[in-house]
Design a protein around this motif. Structure first.
Motif, PDB file in Angstrom:
ATOM      1  N   LYS A  36       0.821  -1.219   0.000  1.00 33.52           N
ATOM      2  CA  LYS A  36       0.000   0.000   0.000  1.00 33.52           C
ATOM      3  C   LYS A  36       0.854   1.267   0.000  1.00 33.52           C
ATOM      4  CE  LYS A  36      -3.707  -2.498   0.005  1.00 33.52           C
ATOM      5  NZ  LYS A  36      -3.992  -3.244  -1.181  1.00 33.52           N
ATOM      6  N   PRO A  37       1.868   1.367   0.844  1.00 38.61           N
ATOM      7  CA  PRO A  37       2.714   2.574   0.780  1.00 38.61           C
ATOM      8  C   PRO A  37       3.454   2.699  -0.550  1.00 38.61           C
ATOM      9  CG  PRO A  37       3.016   1.468   2.890  1.00 38.61           C
ATOM     10  CD  PRO A  37       2.202   0.547   2.016  1.00 38.61           C
ATOM     11  N   LEU A  38       3.937   1.583  -1.114  1.00 41.15           N
ATOM     12  CA  LEU A  38       4.639   1.644  -2.405  1.00 41.15           C
ATOM     13  C   LEU A  38       3.715   2.164  -3.507  1.00 41.15           C
ATOM     14  CD1 LEU A  38       6.673  -1.705  -2.329  1.00 41.15           C
ATOM     15  CD2 LEU A  38       7.536   0.620  -1.964  1.00 41.15           C
ATOM     16  N   HIS A  48      -1.257  -4.156  -5.411  1.00 45.22           N
ATOM     17  CA  HIS A  48      -0.914  -5.567  -5.245  1.00 45.22           C
ATOM     18  C   HIS A  48       0.329  -5.797  -6.078  1.00 45.22           C
ATOM     19  CE1 HIS A  48      -5.249  -7.096  -4.240  1.00 45.22           C
ATOM     20  NE2 HIS A  48      -4.617  -6.653  -3.173  1.00 45.22           N
ATOM     21  N   SER A  49       1.474  -5.768  -5.448  1.00 49.16           N
ATOM     22  CA  SER A  49       2.714  -5.974  -6.194  1.00 49.16           C
ATOM     23  C   SER A  49       3.652  -6.871  -5.396  1.00 49.16           C
ATOM     24  CB  SER A  49       3.364  -4.632  -6.547  1.00 49.16           C
ATOM     25  OG  SER A  49       3.645  -3.878  -5.365  1.00 49.16           O
ATOM     26  N   VAL A  98      -4.055 -12.591 -11.386  1.00 47.72           N
ATOM     27  CA  VAL A  98      -2.672 -12.701 -11.864  1.00 47.72           C
ATOM     28  C   VAL A  98      -1.720 -11.833 -11.032  1.00 47.72           C
ATOM     29  CG1 VAL A  98      -3.334 -13.356 -14.212  1.00 47.72           C
ATOM     30  CG2 VAL A  98      -2.907 -10.944 -13.670  1.00 47.72           C
ATOM     31  N   PHE A  99      -2.281 -11.000 -10.118  1.00 53.27           N
ATOM     32  CA  PHE A  99      -1.393 -10.243  -9.226  1.00 53.27           C
ATOM     33  C   PHE A  99      -0.466 -11.189  -8.476  1.00 53.27           C
ATOM     34  CE2 PHE A  99      -4.966 -11.028  -6.255  1.00 53.27           C
ATOM     35  CZ  PHE A  99      -4.288 -11.506  -5.155  1.00 53.27           C
ATOM     36  N   LEU A 100      -0.880 -12.441  -8.341  1.00 50.81           N
ATOM     37  CA  LEU A 100      -0.056 -13.433  -7.651  1.00 50.81           C
ATOM     38  C   LEU A 100       1.278 -13.673  -8.360  1.00 50.81           C
ATOM     39  CD1 LEU A 100      -2.856 -16.024  -6.830  1.00 50.81           C
ATOM     40  CD2 LEU A 100      -1.634 -14.586  -5.182  1.00 50.81           C
ATOM     41  N   PHE A 101       1.353 -13.336  -9.632  1.00 51.95           N
ATOM     42  CA  PHE A 101       2.567 -13.597 -10.406  1.00 51.95           C
ATOM     43  C   PHE A 101       3.324 -12.320 -10.760  1.00 51.95           C
ATOM     44  CE2 PHE A 101      -0.515 -16.972 -11.134  1.00 51.95           C
ATOM     45  CZ  PHE A 101       0.194 -18.031 -10.586  1.00 51.95           C
ATOM     46  N   TRP A 102       3.036 -11.239 -10.017  1.00 45.66           N
ATOM     47  CA  TRP A 102       3.767  -9.995 -10.219  1.00 45.66           C
ATOM     48  C   TRP A 102       5.244 -10.256  -9.932  1.00 45.66           C
ATOM     49  CZ3 TRP A 102       7.071  -6.808  -7.691  1.00 45.66           C
ATOM     50  CH2 TRP A 102       7.216  -5.528  -8.195  1.00 45.66           C
ATOM     51  N   PRO A 103       6.176  -9.722 -10.670  1.00 46.79           N
ATOM     52  CA  PRO A 103       6.120  -8.816 -11.810  1.00 46.79           C
ATOM     53  C   PRO A 103       6.101  -9.518 -13.158  1.00 46.79           C
ATOM     54  CG  PRO A 103       8.390  -9.003 -11.134  1.00 46.79           C
ATOM     55  CD  PRO A 103       7.566  -9.908 -10.224  1.00 46.79           C
ATOM     56  N   PRO A 110      -5.988  -3.402 -14.364  1.00 48.92           N
ATOM     57  CA  PRO A 110      -6.066  -3.545 -12.905  1.00 48.92           C
ATOM     58  C   PRO A 110      -6.938  -2.486 -12.257  1.00 48.92           C
ATOM     59  CG  PRO A 110      -4.016  -2.501 -13.510  1.00 48.92           C
ATOM     60  CD  PRO A 110      -4.701  -2.888 -14.795  1.00 48.92           C
ATOM     61  N   LEU A 111      -7.529  -2.860 -11.155  1.00 51.19           N
ATOM     62  CA  LEU A 111      -8.303  -1.934 -10.348  1.00 51.19           C
ATOM     63  C   LEU A 111      -7.315  -1.232  -9.422  1.00 51.19           C
ATOM     64  CD1 LEU A 111     -11.156  -0.954  -9.600  1.00 51.19           C
ATOM     65  CD2 LEU A 111     -11.208  -2.777  -7.906  1.00 51.19           C
ATOM     66  N   ALA A 112      -6.679  -0.186  -9.898  1.00 55.51           N
ATOM     67  CA  ALA A 112      -5.602   0.489  -9.167  1.00 55.51           C
ATOM     68  C   ALA A 112      -6.152   1.675  -8.371  1.00 55.51           C
ATOM     69  CB  ALA A 112      -4.518   0.931 -10.138  1.00 55.51           C
ATOM     70  N   LEU A 113      -7.056   1.377  -7.451  1.00 49.73           N
ATOM     71  CA  LEU A 113      -7.651   2.426  -6.627  1.00 49.73           C
ATOM     72  C   LEU A 113      -6.878   2.563  -5.326  1.00 49.73           C
ATOM     73  CD1 LEU A 113     -11.426   1.462  -6.979  1.00 49.73           C
ATOM     74  CD2 LEU A 113     -10.251   3.342  -8.104  1.00 49.73           C
TER      75      LEU A 113
END
Length: 159
Positions: A36-38, A48-49, A98-103, A110-113
């Motif tokens: 969240k801070p990143l 989600h990274s 697929v966030f599970l396989f970042w990067p 993505p829902l980047a809220l």
């Protein structure tokens, strides 16, 4: 899922397992405390990274093998990923898992809220009702524990 619900589910798991409730809660907090801070300061484009990547199994596996505390932290972290995966699938966005396989892989849309906007978006979604059910269950279990459960009701009964 919302951050407090992750903590709640970890604490409940700690009550019914041999894992440490404290370290389960710590482990389940880690993905959001990292990501969240990143995302908020723009280091990553998603919320989600790094902390939400299942590719961190290279860190989690040795941690889990290091003893009871490490196992509890790793289990809490895995629980967080599981709950977030259930959340996106339940809310009709299975492709976002697929966030599970970042990067290596990122969601196409993505829902980047940010967290505040996400909360408003999240209200009344299917996953929101799952969270309400989890909280009601926890409150019921707490109430039963505080009142002594069935034992208190049978003990207080006058025949």
């Amino acid at each position: 899922m919302l951050f407090p619900t992750h903590l709640l589910v970890a604490a409940l798991l700690g009550r019914v397992s041999r894992l440490s409730p404290l370290w389960l809660v710590v482990g389940t907090a880690v993905p959001d405390v990292v990501d969240k801070p990143l995302g908020a300061v723009g280091v990553t484009a998603l919320y989600h990274s790094i902390g939400h990547s299942a590719l961190l199994v290279v860190v989690a596996l040795p941690l889990a093998l290091s003893g009871r505390i490490g196992l509890s932290v790793a289990a809490g972290w895995a629980l967080h990923l599981l709950l977030d995966t259930v959340h996106v699938v339940l809310n009709g966005r299975p492709g976002d898992a697929v966030f599970l396989f970042w990067p290596v892989v990122t969601p196409t849309d993505p829902l980047a809220l940010p967290p505040g906007s996400f909360f408003v978006y999240y209200l009344w979604s299917p996953s929101f009702f799952l969270e309400v059910a989890l909280w009601l269950t926890a409150v019921g279990l707490l109430a039963r524990h505080v009142t002594g459960g069935e034992y208190a009701s049978s003990r207080d009964r006058v025949d």
